[in-house]
Design a protein around this motif. Structure first.
Motif, PDB file in Angstrom:
ATOM      1  N   PRO A   1       5.033   0.670  -9.409  1.00 41.32           N
ATOM      2  CA  PRO A   1       6.050   0.005  -8.585  1.00 41.32           C
ATOM      3  C   PRO A   1       5.867  -1.505  -8.572  1.00 41.32           C
ATOM      4  N   GLU A   2       6.936  -2.208  -8.249  1.00 42.83           N
ATOM      5  CA  GLU A   2       6.841  -3.655  -8.032  1.00 42.83           C
ATOM      6  C   GLU A   2       6.045  -3.867  -6.748  1.00 42.83           C
ATOM      7  N   LEU A   3       5.017  -4.710  -6.829  1.00 41.17           N
ATOM      8  CA  LEU A   3       4.170  -4.963  -5.661  1.00 41.17           C
ATOM      9  C   LEU A   3       4.075  -6.437  -5.305  1.00 41.17           C
TER      10      LEU A   3
ATOM     11  N   ARG B   1      -5.003   8.791   1.959  1.00 42.40           N
ATOM     12  CA  ARG B   1      -3.749   8.119   2.325  1.00 42.40           C
ATOM     13  C   ARG B   1      -3.612   8.008   3.847  1.00 42.40           C
ATOM     14  N   HIS B   2      -3.959   9.055   4.553  1.00 39.51           N
ATOM     15  CA  HIS B   2      -3.904   9.020   6.014  1.00 39.51           C
ATOM     16  C   HIS B   2      -4.847   7.934   6.550  1.00 39.51           C
ATOM     17  N   ALA B   3      -6.040   7.849   5.970  1.00 42.21           N
ATOM     18  CA  ALA B   3      -7.005   6.822   6.383  1.00 42.21           C
ATOM     19  C   ALA B   3      -6.479   5.423   6.057  1.00 42.21           C
ATOM     20  N   ARG B   4      -5.812   5.279   4.912  1.00 45.01           N
ATOM     21  CA  ARG B   4      -5.227   3.984   4.527  1.00 45.01           C
ATOM     22  C   ARG B   4      -4.179   3.561   5.550  1.00 45.01           C
ATOM     23  N   ASP B   5      -3.320   4.508   5.932  1.00 45.80           N
ATOM     24  CA  ASP B   5      -2.309   4.213   6.946  1.00 45.80           C
ATOM     25  C   ASP B   5      -2.971   3.783   8.253  1.00 45.80           C
ATOM     26  N   GLY B   6      -4.047   4.466   8.611  1.00 47.11           N
ATOM     27  CA  GLY B   6      -4.775   4.114   9.831  1.00 47.11           C
ATOM     28  C   GLY B   6      -5.405   2.734   9.750  1.00 47.11           C
ATOM     29  N   GLU B   7      -5.918   2.394   8.583  1.00 49.82           N
ATOM     30  CA  GLU B   7      -6.546   1.079   8.421  1.00 49.82           C
ATOM     31  C   GLU B   7      -5.498  -0.027   8.446  1.00 49.82           C
ATOM     32  N   ASP B   8      -4.327   0.249   7.881  1.00 47.97           N
ATOM     33  CA  ASP B   8      -3.252  -0.747   7.963  1.00 47.97           C
ATOM     34  C   ASP B   8      -2.817  -0.958   9.413  1.00 47.97           C
ATOM     35  N   ALA B   9      -2.787   0.101  10.192  1.00 47.05           N
ATOM     36  CA  ALA B   9      -2.474  -0.027  11.623  1.00 47.05           C
ATOM     37  C   ALA B   9      -3.582  -0.793  12.343  1.00 47.05           C
ATOM     38  N   ARG B  10      -4.818  -0.575  11.936  1.00 48.95           N
ATOM     39  CA  ARG B  10      -5.945  -1.306  12.532  1.00 48.95           C
ATOM     40  C   ARG B  10      -5.825  -2.797  12.243  1.00 48.95           C
ATOM     41  N   ILE B  11      -5.445  -3.152  11.031  1.00 52.18           N
ATOM     42  CA  ILE B  11      -5.237  -4.563  10.695  1.00 52.18           C
ATOM     43  C   ILE B  11      -4.219  -5.171  11.654  1.00 52.18           C
ATOM     44  N   ASP B  12      -3.114  -4.457  11.880  1.00 55.30           N
ATOM     45  CA  ASP B  12      -2.089  -4.941  12.814  1.00 55.30           C
ATOM     46  C   ASP B  12      -2.659  -5.125  14.218  1.00 55.30           C
ATOM     47  N   ARG B  13      -3.450  -4.163  14.692  1.00 55.33           N
ATOM     48  CA  ARG B  13      -4.023  -4.246  16.044  1.00 55.33           C
ATOM     49  C   ARG B  13      -4.990  -5.426  16.165  1.00 55.33           C
TER      50      ARG B  13
ATOM     51  N   HIS C   1      -7.337  -5.495  -6.249  1.00 58.79           N
ATOM     52  CA  HIS C   1      -7.605  -4.108  -6.631  1.00 58.79           C
ATOM     53  C   HIS C   1      -6.330  -3.268  -6.732  1.00 58.79           C
ATOM     54  N   ARG C   2      -5.297  -3.603  -5.972  1.00 58.32           N
ATOM     55  CA  ARG C   2      -4.012  -2.922  -6.183  1.00 58.32           C
ATOM     56  C   ARG C   2      -3.514  -3.211  -7.598  1.00 58.32           C
ATOM     57  N   GLY C   3      -3.766  -4.424  -8.085  1.00 59.31           N
ATOM     58  CA  GLY C   3      -3.398  -4.767  -9.457  1.00 59.31           C
ATOM     59  C   GLY C   3      -4.122  -3.888 -10.467  1.00 59.31           C
ATOM     60  N   GLN C   4      -5.384  -3.575 -10.193  1.00 56.31           N
ATOM     61  CA  GLN C   4      -6.115  -2.681 -11.086  1.00 56.31           C
ATOM     62  C   GLN C   4      -5.499  -1.285 -11.072  1.00 56.31           C
ATOM     63  N   VAL C   5      -5.150  -0.802  -9.887  1.00 56.86           N
ATOM     64  CA  VAL C   5      -4.511   0.523  -9.795  1.00 56.86           C
ATOM     65  C   VAL C   5      -3.164   0.486 -10.505  1.00 56.86           C
ATOM     66  N   HIS C   6      -2.436  -0.597 -10.343  1.00 56.91           N
ATOM     67  CA  HIS C   6      -1.147  -0.783 -11.008  1.00 56.91           C
ATOM     68  C   HIS C   6      -1.312  -0.616 -12.518  1.00 56.91           C
ATOM     69  N   ASP C   7      -2.334  -1.256 -13.074  1.00 56.82           N
ATOM     70  CA  ASP C   7      -2.607  -1.130 -14.504  1.00 56.82           C
ATOM     71  C   ASP C   7      -2.966   0.312 -14.873  1.00 56.82           C
ATOM     72  N   MET C   8      -3.778   0.958 -14.055  1.00 53.18           N
ATOM     73  CA  MET C   8      -4.167   2.344 -14.350  1.00 53.18           C
ATOM     74  C   MET C   8      -2.972   3.282 -14.280  1.00 53.18           C
TER      75      MET C   8
ATOM     76  N   ASN D   1       0.833  -1.206   0.000  1.00 51.52           N
ATOM     77  CA  ASN D   1       0.000   0.000   0.000  1.00 51.52           C
ATOM     78  C   ASN D   1       0.869   1.257   0.000  1.00 51.52           C
ATOM     79  N   GLY D   2       1.920   1.251   0.798  1.00 54.12           N
ATOM     80  CA  GLY D   2       2.811   2.414   0.846  1.00 54.12           C
ATOM     81  C   GLY D   2       3.448   2.689  -0.506  1.00 54.12           C
ATOM     82  N   ARG D   3       3.930   1.635  -1.152  1.00 54.36           N
ATOM     83  CA  ARG D   3       4.548   1.794  -2.476  1.00 54.36           C
ATOM     84  C   ARG D   3       3.542   2.293  -3.507  1.00 54.36           C
ATOM     85  N   LEU D   4       2.335   1.750  -3.441  1.00 54.77           N
ATOM     86  CA  LEU D   4       1.311   2.150  -4.401  1.00 54.77           C
ATOM     87  C   LEU D   4       0.900   3.605  -4.193  1.00 54.77           C
TER      88      LEU D   4
END
Length: 164
Positions: A153-155, A83-95, A137-144, A17-20
Motif C-alpha cells: 500500500p501507499e504509506l 495486530r491487536h497489540a499494535r492497535d493498542g500501542e497506537d492508542a497508547r501513543i495517543d494517550r 521499518h515499515r519501509g522494510q516490510v513494504h519491500d518484503m 500501520n493500519g494500511r500495512l
C-alpha cells in the motif's frame, strides 16, 4: 507547536500501520514468517520489532522500568494477536501525547539504553526518532510485501495528508 505536530504524526502513524497490517493480512502465516534476508528476517519479525521499539521508547517517556526486552524479541507469534497489540500501542501513543505538555516536549528525557548506558535527549527528538523508526521499518516490510508479490500500500505521509 510541537504537540500538534506530534499528534499529527501519531495519527499518520496509526493510519500507516493500519494500511500495512491490512496488506500483510493478505498473506498466509507462512509467507509472513518466510525469511526474506531482511534485517529482522521476515515480515512478522519486523512487525514485532517495531512494536518492541515503541514499547521501549514509550516506557522511557512514561518513566516505566524498562525490562530490557531484546530488540529482536517475538512478542506475538500469532498475527492477529500482534495486530491487536499494535492497535493498542497506537492508542497508547495517543494517550501519552494527550497527557504531554509543550513544556515537557521542550525538555529532555533522561533514560538508559538496553545496555544500561545513560543518555539525555531532547524530548521532541525522542518522539521524532520513535516515529522515524517506525517509518524506516515499515519501509522494510513494504519491500518484503513486494517480494511476496503482494502490491504494497501507499504509506507516504503525503497520501495520509491528502486523505484528510
Amino acid at each position: 507547536m510541537f504537540l500538534d505536530h506530534f499528534k499529527t504524526m501519531a495519527a499518520y502513524n496509526r493510519w500507516a500501520n493500519g494500511r500495512l497490517y491490512d496488506a500483510c493480512a493478505g498473506l498466509s502465516d507462512a509467507e509472513r514468517k518466510r525469511n526474506r534476508a531482511a534485517f529482522f528476517g521476515s515480515i512478522h519479525n519486523t512487525l514485532n520489532h517495531i512494536l518492541v521499539g515503541d514499547r521501549v521508547w514509550l516506557g522511557r517517556i512514561e518513566g516505566l522500568d524498562d525490562s530490557g526486552t531484546p530488540l529482536d524479541a517475538i512478542l506475538f507469534d500469532d498475527f492477529n494477536q500482534l495486530r491487536h497489540a499494535r492497535d493498542g500501542e497506537d492508542a497508547r501513543i495517543d494517550r501519552v501525547l494527550a497527557a504531554m505538555t509543550e513544556d515537557q516536549l521542550a525538555g529532555d528525557l533522561a533514560y538508559s539504553n538496553l545496555a544500561g548506558t545513560p543518555f539525555r535527549t531532547p524530548m521532541r527528538l525522542v518522539w521524532t526518532h520513535m516515529f522515524n523508526h517506525e517509518t524506516h521499518h515499515r519501509g522494510q516490510v513494504h519491500d518484503m510485501l513486494s517480494q511476496a508479490e503482494l502490491p504494497p500500500p501507499e504509506l507516504d505521509l503525503i497520501y495520509y495528508v491528502r486523505s484528510l
